[in-house]
Design a protein around this motif. Structure first.
Motif, PDB file in Angstrom:
ATOM      1  N   VAL A  84       0.735  -1.121  -0.147  1.00 43.93           N
ATOM      2  CA  VAL A  84      -0.024  -0.036   0.017  1.00 43.93           C
ATOM      3  C   VAL A  84       0.959   1.283   0.004  1.00 43.93           C
ATOM      4  N   PHE A 183      -3.401   5.755   5.535  1.00 40.11           N
ATOM      5  CA  PHE A 183      -4.374   4.678   5.212  1.00 40.11           C
ATOM      6  C   PHE A 183      -4.480   3.871   6.472  1.00 40.11           C
ATOM      7  N   ALA A 216      -7.874   7.263  -3.166  1.00 44.99           N
ATOM      8  CA  ALA A 216      -8.326   5.665  -2.865  1.00 44.99           C
ATOM      9  C   ALA A 216      -8.853   5.152  -3.920  1.00 44.99           C
ATOM     10  N   LEU A 220      -6.581   1.975  -3.719  1.00 41.45           N
ATOM     11  CA  LEU A 220      -7.255   0.820  -2.955  1.00 41.45           C
ATOM     12  C   LEU A 220      -8.201   0.015  -4.006  1.00 41.45           C
TER      13      LEU A 220
END
Length: 248
Positions: A84, A183, A216, A220
């Motif tokens: 990430v 995050f 995001a 993600l």
């Protein structure tokens, strides 16, 4: 900054009391951090303890140590953590490059600051302010490896798959890091340092023309099977969607 996470355990992480004058060995540290992303705290230590501990850890050991002026927190990041933080870093770098926004990164530098008795290792660190960019360029031209010769970053990336058990927010505030992209295991939040020295979540970055939902979506929610294809698509999106937002 919030510490909400989907991965916190019902079993408390270890809390230790330091033996005066005794810094854990590297073998001890590996045992203490054998569970990735589980945070171990050593309470009530001084700057000398923190500095000796940090300096004893070799490059590439995958052990992070942070100090809030009172307590030390030790953690071994997981592959998910590193994945990430790498994507977040690539997002910053590729977007800045595509939009021709001056930016320099120093990665996972350990920011030891004895003048404020604080220290931490951000997951990624970036400069955007012109004066800081010039200072960093000069230090790098001289091949300086002394962290004291580098200013504190403007933007830090923080991946917290487990909640911090020390005052990490206070460390960033003491270092006057203007913005933190965080995050927390569920969402990406942009925290901005306010004039009173506290962080508040904001909708959009002050350094890149993006908001937290857009970050995001790319980091993600996008299918990530091919890093090169992801980068090309991100660049194209930045040209089409972000470039028109820049001041003319």
């Amino acid at each position: 900054m919030s510490s909400t996470t989907t991965n916190s355990s019902a079993v408390p992480s270890p809390t230790l009391v330091a033996t005066p004058g005794l810094v854990p060995s590297l073998e001890d540290l590996y045992q203490m951090t054998s569970k990735p992303d589980e945070r171990v705290v050593i309470r009530s230590v001084d700057w000398a303890f923190y500095e000796q501990l940090v300096d004893s850890i070799p490059e590439g050991a995958n052990i992070h140590v942070d100090y809030d002026g009172k307590d030390v927190e030790i953690v071994s990041p997981s592959p998910l953590h590193d994945g990430v933080k790498t994507l977040l870093g690539r997002f910053v770098e590729l977007t800045a490059e595509e939009l021709e926004i001056p930016c320099t990164g120093l990665g996972q530098t350990t920011w030891k600051r004895p003048e404020v008795t604080r220290g931490l290792e951000a997951d990624e660190s970036y400069y955007f302010v012109a004066e800081k960019l010039a200072t960093v360029a000069e230090a790098m031209t001289r091949r300086s490896g002394e962290v004291a010769e580098y200013p504190n970053p403007d933007l830090a990336i923080e991946v917290d798959l487990s909640p911090s058990r020390i005052d990490r927010t206070g460390i960033y505030a003491a270092l006057r890091v203007a913005e933190v992209w965080r995050f927390d295991g569920e969402q990406i939040v942009i925290d901005r340092l306010q004039t009173e020295g506290v962080y508040q979540p904001v909708e959009a970055s002050g350094f890149l023309p993006v908001n937290s939902q857009e970050i995001a979506r790319w980091v993600l929610n996008k299918a990530f099977h091919d890093g090169s294809l992801w980068a090309r698509r991100l660049r194209a999106w930045a040209r089409a969607e972000l470039a028109p937002r820049l001041p003319r």
